[in-house]
Design an enzyme around this catalytic site. Sequence first.
Site, short mmCIF file in Angstrom:
data_model
loop_
_atom_site.label_atom_id
_atom_site.label_comp_id
_atom_site.label_asym_id
_atom_site.label_seq_id
_atom_site.Cartn_x
_atom_site.Cartn_y
_atom_site.Cartn_z
N ASN A 9 0.87 -1.18 0.00
CA ASN A 9 0.00 0.00 0.00
C ASN A 9 0.91 1.23 0.00
O ASN A 9 1.50 1.56 1.03
CB ASN A 9 -0.90 -0.03 1.25
CG ASN A 9 -1.72 1.24 1.38
OD1 ASN A 9 -1.79 2.05 0.45
ND2 ASN A 9 -2.34 1.42 2.54
N TRP A 10 1.00 1.85 -1.16
CA TRP A 10 1.94 2.98 -1.29
C TRP A 10 1.45 4.28 -0.65
O TRP A 10 2.18 5.25 -0.56
CB TRP A 10 2.23 3.23 -2.78
CG TRP A 10 3.17 2.24 -3.39
CD1 TRP A 10 3.76 1.18 -2.75
CD2 TRP A 10 3.64 2.23 -4.74
NE1 TRP A 10 4.58 0.51 -3.63
CE2 TRP A 10 4.52 1.14 -4.86
CE3 TRP A 10 3.40 3.03 -5.86
CZ2 TRP A 10 5.16 0.83 -6.06
CZ3 TRP A 10 4.03 2.74 -7.04
CH2 TRP A 10 4.91 1.64 -7.14
N LYS A 11 0.18 4.30 -0.26
CA LYS A 11 -0.39 5.53 0.33
C LYS A 11 -0.15 6.71 -0.63
O LYS A 11 -0.23 6.51 -1.83
CB LYS A 11 0.14 5.74 1.74
CG LYS A 11 -0.06 4.47 2.59
CD LYS A 11 0.22 4.64 4.05
CE LYS A 11 -0.04 3.31 4.77
NZ LYS A 11 0.13 3.39 6.21
N HIS A 89 -9.49 1.38 5.24
CA HIS A 89 -8.16 1.60 5.82
C HIS A 89 -8.29 2.65 6.94
O HIS A 89 -9.07 3.59 6.81
CB HIS A 89 -7.16 2.08 4.75
CG HIS A 89 -5.75 2.05 5.26
ND1 HIS A 89 -5.24 3.04 6.06
CD2 HIS A 89 -4.76 1.13 5.12
CE1 HIS A 89 -3.99 2.73 6.38
NE2 HIS A 89 -3.68 1.57 5.82
N GLU A 159 -5.13 -4.65 10.82
CA GLU A 159 -4.11 -3.60 10.97
C GLU A 159 -4.38 -2.81 12.25
O GLU A 159 -5.15 -1.85 12.23
CB GLU A 159 -4.17 -2.63 9.78
CG GLU A 159 -3.79 -3.24 8.46
CD GLU A 159 -3.19 -2.19 7.51
OE1 GLU A 159 -2.16 -2.51 6.90
OE2 GLU A 159 -3.73 -1.07 7.39
N GLY A 165 2.75 2.69 10.83
CA GLY A 165 3.47 3.93 10.54
C GLY A 165 4.72 4.16 11.37
O GLY A 165 5.03 3.38 12.28
N SER A 207 3.69 -1.95 10.25
CA SER A 207 5.15 -2.01 10.44
C SER A 207 5.78 -3.33 10.02
O SER A 207 6.72 -3.81 10.66
CB SER A 207 5.52 -1.70 11.90
OG SER A 207 5.12 -0.39 12.22
N GLY A 228 3.09 -1.10 4.24
CA GLY A 228 3.10 0.33 3.92
C GLY A 228 4.48 0.79 3.48
O GLY A 228 4.92 0.52 2.36
P1 13P Z 1 3.31 0.65 7.61
O1 13P Z 1 3.78 -0.68 7.04
O2 13P Z 1 4.02 1.82 7.04
O3 13P Z 1 3.24 0.61 9.11
O4 13P Z 1 1.79 0.83 7.09
C1 13P Z 1 0.89 -0.19 7.28
C2 13P Z 1 -0.35 0.11 6.53
O5 13P Z 1 -1.11 0.98 6.90
C3 13P Z 1 -0.60 -0.66 5.30
O6 13P Z 1 -1.89 -0.47 4.83
#
Ligand code: 13P
Length: 247
Positions: A9-11, A89, A159, A165, A207, A228
């Site tokens: 998930n590249w956000k 999400h 999640e 994050g 994470s 992420g």
């Molecule tokens: P991180 O892997 O950066 O903690 O993010 C997780 C996430 O929200 C994936 O959708």
Amino acid sequence: MAKKIIVGNWKMNPKSAREANDISEKIFRGARKLKNISAVICPPAPFISLIKGVLGAQDVFYEKDGAYTGGISAEMLKSLSVRYVIVGHSERRSAGDTNDIVNKKLKVVLNAKMAPILCVGELTRDHHGQYFHFVRDQIRQALKNVSKNIVHKIILAYEPLWAIGKNAKGVLPGEEALHMNIFIRKVIADIAGATTAKKIKVLYGGSVDAKNAKKFISAGKMDGLLVGRESLNPKNFLEIIKNADAV
Ligand code: 13P
């Protein structure tokens, strides 16, 4: 054995189309060689049509078409060969998506014959196990009025917000991932029966990195991962994929 799904998930990253192309090419080139893994990338919407590989979207709007400025419909995503759509999400929930909205989004994704990746997870943990109730409630509300015989098409992603994050408060231990995996299947069994509960895929996200990926798959018995930050670094993401493949 069913393939493990490793979803990136590249956000709201990377900054340019060129970077998106470059990162995705490296990832798919490396992932192709692995037999037990299906790698999926969920890029920001403007980059979807540029990327060649298995694609997911990060969000969707629940209306079919019309005067909804900025909206992206399930049919539009489907027409770009998108196979998976993340719904619920935590970052969309904190931007206003209620359980009711998540339910609507989940249904349009299923109607368009794509697989929703339904994210659930508690904000914090407590000693009395209230977080289990919270997760159960999120699942129940998201699945409201979804026909029992299509529930198996939904992918669940656990999640926990506190583990997501760069400001994460901690990393989930493997056995706790297993507890939640079992619990989620129990909730699904109550909604759609034991066969569906066995069949449904449960992913872990929060994470995930190359060091802990294996733990969630082996100790947590997860069917895959939702990654992420580390999915934007091809080397690290491929390392996660390889470690998951080796379980
Ligand atoms: P991180 O892997 O950066 O903690 O993010 C997780 C996430 O929200 C994936 O959708």
